[in-house]
Design a protein around this motif. Structure first.
Motif, PDB file in Angstrom:
ATOM      1  N   GLU A   1      -5.031   5.778  -6.770  1.00 14.59           N
ATOM      2  CA  GLU A   1      -5.839   6.980  -6.608  1.00 14.59           C
ATOM      3  C   GLU A   1      -4.949   8.159  -6.236  1.00 14.59           C
ATOM      4  O   GLU A   1      -3.803   7.979  -5.822  1.00 14.59           O
ATOM      5  N   TYR A   2      -5.500   9.346  -6.387  1.00 17.87           N
ATOM      6  CA  TYR A   2      -4.720  10.550  -6.121  1.00 17.87           C
ATOM      7  C   TYR A   2      -4.568  10.758  -4.621  1.00 17.87           C
ATOM      8  O   TYR A   2      -5.527  10.657  -3.853  1.00 17.87           O
ATOM      9  N   ASP A   3      -3.330  11.049  -4.207  1.00 22.56           N
ATOM     10  CA  ASP A   3      -3.004  11.336  -2.812  1.00 22.56           C
ATOM     11  C   ASP A   3      -2.268  12.672  -2.790  1.00 22.56           C
ATOM     12  O   ASP A   3      -1.154  12.781  -3.308  1.00 22.56           O
ATOM     13  N   GLU A   4      -2.888  13.693  -2.202  1.00 21.31           N
ATOM     14  CA  GLU A   4      -2.292  15.030  -2.221  1.00 21.31           C
ATOM     15  C   GLU A   4      -0.962  15.070  -1.472  1.00 21.31           C
ATOM     16  O   GLU A   4      -0.012  15.713  -1.919  1.00 21.31           O
ATOM     17  N   TYR A   5      -0.875  14.380  -0.331  1.00 18.33           N
ATOM     18  CA  TYR A   5       0.375  14.381   0.434  1.00 18.33           C
ATOM     19  C   TYR A   5       1.498  13.721  -0.362  1.00 18.33           C
ATOM     20  O   TYR A   5       2.632  14.218  -0.396  1.00 18.33           O
ATOM     21  N   LEU A   6       1.203  12.621  -1.009  1.00 17.99           N
ATOM     22  CA  LEU A   6       2.213  11.937  -1.822  1.00 17.99           C
ATOM     23  C   LEU A   6       2.594  12.777  -3.033  1.00 17.99           C
ATOM     24  O   LEU A   6       3.791  12.887  -3.369  1.00 17.99           O
ATOM     25  N   ASP A   7       1.615  13.381  -3.668  1.00 16.01           N
ATOM     26  CA  ASP A   7       1.891  14.163  -4.873  1.00 16.01           C
ATOM     27  C   ASP A   7       2.809  15.342  -4.579  1.00 16.01           C
ATOM     28  O   ASP A   7       3.794  15.585  -5.279  1.00 16.01           O
ATOM     29  N   LYS A   8       2.515  16.082  -3.521  1.00 12.82           N
ATOM     30  CA  LYS A   8       3.322  17.262  -3.207  1.00 12.82           C
ATOM     31  C   LYS A   8       4.646  16.893  -2.549  1.00 12.82           C
ATOM     32  O   LYS A   8       5.607  17.657  -2.624  1.00 12.82           O
TER      33      LYS A   8
ATOM     34  N   ALA B   1       0.855  -1.189   0.000  1.00 13.62           N
ATOM     35  CA  ALA B   1       0.000   0.000   0.000  1.00 13.62           C
ATOM     36  C   ALA B   1       0.889   1.235   0.000  1.00 13.62           C
ATOM     37  O   ALA B   1       1.944   1.253   0.643  1.00 13.62           O
ATOM     38  N   ILE B   2       0.459   2.260  -0.742  1.00  7.80           N
ATOM     39  CA  ILE B   2       1.216   3.514  -0.805  1.00  7.80           C
ATOM     40  C   ILE B   2       0.324   4.695  -0.447  1.00  7.80           C
ATOM     41  O   ILE B   2       0.707   5.553   0.358  1.00  7.80           O
ATOM     42  N   CYS B   3      -0.862   4.765  -1.024  1.00  6.94           N
ATOM     43  CA  CYS B   3      -1.762   5.892  -0.778  1.00  6.94           C
ATOM     44  C   CYS B   3      -2.198   5.909   0.685  1.00  6.94           C
ATOM     45  O   CYS B   3      -2.528   4.858   1.272  1.00  6.94           O
ATOM     46  N   GLY B   4      -2.202   7.103   1.268  1.00  6.14           N
ATOM     47  CA  GLY B   4      -2.613   7.256   2.651  1.00  6.14           C
ATOM     48  C   GLY B   4      -1.531   6.957   3.670  1.00  6.14           C
ATOM     49  O   GLY B   4      -1.791   7.015   4.878  1.00  6.14           O
ATOM     50  N   LYS B   5      -0.324   6.665   3.195  1.00  3.20           N
ATOM     51  CA  LYS B   5       0.770   6.327   4.102  1.00  3.20           C
ATOM     52  C   LYS B   5       1.649   7.530   4.458  1.00  3.20           C
ATOM     53  O   LYS B   5       2.530   7.421   5.306  1.00  3.20           O
ATOM     54  N   PHE B   6       1.430   8.654   3.780  1.00  8.13           N
ATOM     55  CA  PHE B   6       2.246   9.838   4.051  1.00  8.13           C
ATOM     56  C   PHE B   6       1.379  10.860   4.789  1.00  8.13           C
ATOM     57  O   PHE B   6       0.506  11.497   4.196  1.00  8.13           O
ATOM     58  N   PRO B   7       1.637  11.073   6.083  1.00  8.98           N
ATOM     59  CA  PRO B   7       0.756  11.949   6.870  1.00  8.98           C
ATOM     60  C   PRO B   7       1.016  13.428   6.700  1.00  8.98           C
ATOM     61  O   PRO B   7       0.184  14.252   7.108  1.00  8.98           O
TER      62      PRO B   7
ATOM     63  N   ARG C   1       2.230   8.534 -11.307  1.00 10.86           N
ATOM     64  CA  ARG C   1       1.193   8.253 -12.295  1.00 10.86           C
ATOM     65  C   ARG C   1       0.049   7.487 -11.645  1.00 10.86           C
ATOM     66  O   ARG C   1       0.262   6.623 -10.789  1.00 10.86           O
ATOM     67  N   LEU C   2      -1.177   7.808 -12.085  1.00  8.11           N
ATOM     68  CA  LEU C   2      -2.316   6.981 -11.724  1.00  8.11           C
ATOM     69  C   LEU C   2      -2.313   5.724 -12.585  1.00  8.11           C
ATOM     70  O   LEU C   2      -1.676   5.665 -13.641  1.00  8.11           O
ATOM     71  N   GLN C   3      -3.055   4.734 -12.181  1.00  5.77           N
ATOM     72  CA  GLN C   3      -3.025   3.439 -12.863  1.00  5.77           C
ATOM     73  C   GLN C   3      -3.520   3.513 -14.293  1.00  5.77           C
ATOM     74  O   GLN C   3      -3.088   2.734 -15.154  1.00  5.77           O
ATOM     75  N   ASN C   4      -4.386   4.464 -14.592  1.00  4.63           N
ATOM     76  CA  ASN C   4      -4.911   4.601 -15.948  1.00  4.63           C
ATOM     77  C   ASN C   4      -4.204   5.684 -16.745  1.00  4.63           C
ATOM     78  O   ASN C   4      -4.695   6.088 -17.799  1.00  4.63           O
TER      79      ASN C   4
END
Length: 261
Positions: free
Chosen positions: A211-218, A177-183, A229-232
């Motif tokens: 899915e998009y994760d704002e914390y991960l993206d920034k 899992a990656i999304c939601g892991k960066f607080p 990249r998103l899966q699609n």
């Protein structure tokens, strides 16, 4: 009399043709009249040889299992043809096509003849906007155009993406899992995450999530050689550019269902 001779000649010719037709077997006529069968070449889709990739935990980076990747492919020798077509299509679509220059008719000024035709010893000039002199127009310069005018079938495009992902399987790592892991917004957290996976943060890396994760993206935005990249949103260009690929487990499951056999 001439008409009679012509009629008599036509009758003799017709009898000769009937004799020839009777002498030739009907099977021969069947062979002549049968239309030749034309086989349309098709791209045969097969399943690539399965490649096992490690599945690691997000917290510790240790291996907790493995996943098998066996996506759709084509006959040998056709894969790179499809990948090349898709790559060219992507690069053409990425061009803005906004480059523009002015011809001599579009450049401002130049309506008056700069000097008289004869008697100066100089070359003849009718305008100061000639392409041959400074401040003039441009000969055969670029004009705005649409570069995204090459078509590719949707099935071929998906097949090309699947082939590109399959070729990167030896350099792929799957995370549970990656999304939601960066607080919080911290670049060093993403760098530490890559180091736990035994990956080089300075290498070309594609990270695919579901899915998009704002914390991960920034948080990853300041890492120059990491692309999220998103899966699609996976492209052939991404796979050709990357030296290492990181998939989240849900994203890999989606890719296997979408590009799998």
């Amino acid at each position: 009399r001439r008409r009679g001779l012509a009629t008599r000649g036509s009758g003799e010719m017709a009898r000769s043709l009937l004799w020839v037709v009777a002498a030739v077997p009907m099977a021969a006529f069947a062979l002549v009249l049968r239309a030749p069968s034309v086989s349309t070449p098709r791209t045969v889709r097969l399943s690539a040889a399965a490649v096992d990739v490690p599945v690691k935990s997000f917290d510790e980076g240790s291996a907790i299992g493995s996943e098998s990747i066996a996506l759709r492919t084509t006959k040998e020798g056709k894969d790179m043809y499809l990948v090349h077509r898709k790559y060219v299509h992507e690069r053409r679509a990425a061009r803005q096509g906004s480059a523009s220059t002015k011809t001599r008719g579009e450049v401002r000024g130049g309506g008056r003849k700069p000097y008289k035709q004869k008697g100066t010893g100089r070359a003849r000039r009718g305008s100061t906007r000639s392409p041959l002199i400074k401040g003039g127009g441009v000969i055969f310069g670029p004009k705005p155009r649409n570069w995204n005018n090459k078509k590719i079938n949707k099935k071929e495009a998906n097949l090309a993406i699947g082939v590109a992902i399959q070729n990167k399987a030896p350099q792929t790592v799957v995370v549970d899992a990656i999304c939601g892991k960066f607080p919080e917004f911290k670049t060093k957290q993403v760098v530490a995450f890559l180091q736990r996976l035994d990956l080089d943060a300075d290498a070309n890396t594609i990270m695919v999530v579901e899915e998009y994760d704002e914390y991960l993206d920034k948080s990853q935005a300041n890492i120059p050689k990491l692309q999220l990249r998103l899966q699609n949103e996976i492209t052939v260009s991404d796979m050709l550019w990357a030296n290492q690929v990181v998939f989240s487990k849900p994203a890999l499951d989606w890719v296997k269902g979408h590009y799998g056999p």
